[in-house]
Motif scaffolding. Sequence first.
Motif, PDB file in Angstrom:
ATOM      1  N   ILE A  58      36.030  45.050  42.190  1.00  0.00           N
ATOM      2  CA  ILE A  58      36.794  43.983  41.537  1.00  0.00           C
ATOM      3  C   ILE A  58      36.353  42.669  42.143  1.00  0.00           C
ATOM      4  N   LEU A  93      51.893  39.967  45.111  1.00  0.00           N
ATOM      5  CA  LEU A  93      50.955  39.033  44.487  1.00  0.00           C
ATOM      6  C   LEU A  93      51.654  37.750  44.048  1.00  0.00           C
ATOM      7  N   CYS A 114      44.975  45.802  49.621  1.00  0.00           N
ATOM      8  CA  CYS A 114      43.524  45.611  49.505  1.00  0.00           C
ATOM      9  C   CYS A 114      43.137  45.599  48.038  1.00  0.00           C
ATOM     10  N   LYS A 115      42.091  44.843  47.730  1.00  0.00           N
ATOM     11  CA  LYS A 115      41.583  44.890  46.361  1.00  0.00           C
ATOM     12  C   LYS A 115      40.770  46.162  46.184  1.00  0.00           C
ATOM     13  N   LYS A 116      40.743  46.668  44.961  1.00  0.00           N
ATOM     14  CA  LYS A 116      39.942  47.847  44.658  1.00  0.00           C
ATOM     15  C   LYS A 116      38.468  47.495  44.749  1.00  0.00           C
ATOM     16  N   LEU A 134      44.069  35.613  44.476  1.00  0.00           N
ATOM     17  CA  LEU A 134      43.949  37.035  44.162  1.00  0.00           C
ATOM     18  C   LEU A 134      44.113  37.370  42.689  1.00  0.00           C
ATOM     19  N   ASN A 172      44.480  45.869  40.022  1.00  0.00           N
ATOM     20  CA  ASN A 172      43.258  45.609  40.779  1.00  0.00           C
ATOM     21  C   ASN A 172      43.434  45.816  42.278  1.00  0.00           C
ATOM     22  N   PHE A 173      44.613  46.299  42.717  1.00  0.00           N
ATOM     23  CA  PHE A 173      44.913  46.397  44.140  1.00  0.00           C
ATOM     24  C   PHE A 173      45.464  47.760  44.515  1.00  0.00           C
ATOM     25  N   VAL A 230      47.925  41.099  53.472  1.00  0.00           N
ATOM     26  CA  VAL A 230      46.887  41.042  52.443  1.00  0.00           C
ATOM     27  C   VAL A 230      45.555  40.854  53.164  1.00  0.00           C
ATOM     28  N   LEU A 286      37.041  39.007  42.818  1.00  0.00           N
ATOM     29  CA  LEU A 286      38.127  38.028  42.844  1.00  0.00           C
ATOM     30  C   LEU A 286      37.621  36.615  42.624  1.00  0.00           C
TER      31      LEU A 286
END
Length: 148
Positions: A118, A65, A113-115, A77, A83-84, A40, A120
């Motif tokens: 987004i 997650l 990875c997060k988009k 997260l 969102n990922f 992550v 967090l």
Amino acid sequence: MEHGLSRASENRSRVPRSLFMSSAKKNQMKSNRLLISVTVMGSAGPLRFLVNADEMVMSVIEQTLKSYAHEGRRPILGTDFNNFLLYCANGVSDALCPKDSIGSYGGRNFILCKKQGIDLHNAEVAAKATCGWKFWLNKSLHLKISSH
């Protein structure tokens, strides 16, 4: 004596191999489980767990997650897998399709990875807001206590 050995091997070759295999081996052949490692972005180290090769990418993201939150890792997260994005760690630049099976990519190492866009920080604020003595007091007394 050699003749007796060849006869025994002949008889074995006529019997299906599945009769000589343990039930654990049979189940392993059926399920085709993979040990994967998901790193992550921004976290201390990878998460490792078993998944079925035919499991969808979105369920792997969701499982990652949940494991991440269960271990109490930082940064927080959230739980929305939408969102990922999950990437193969072998250098493929495109994100994996959420509805594809994880085994179809041939890799065992992935990066989560997060988009873009987004935030967090909202997930961390929400997590902090639902625990602690201020939340309990606000809920119990219906009062609003401001933080410092």
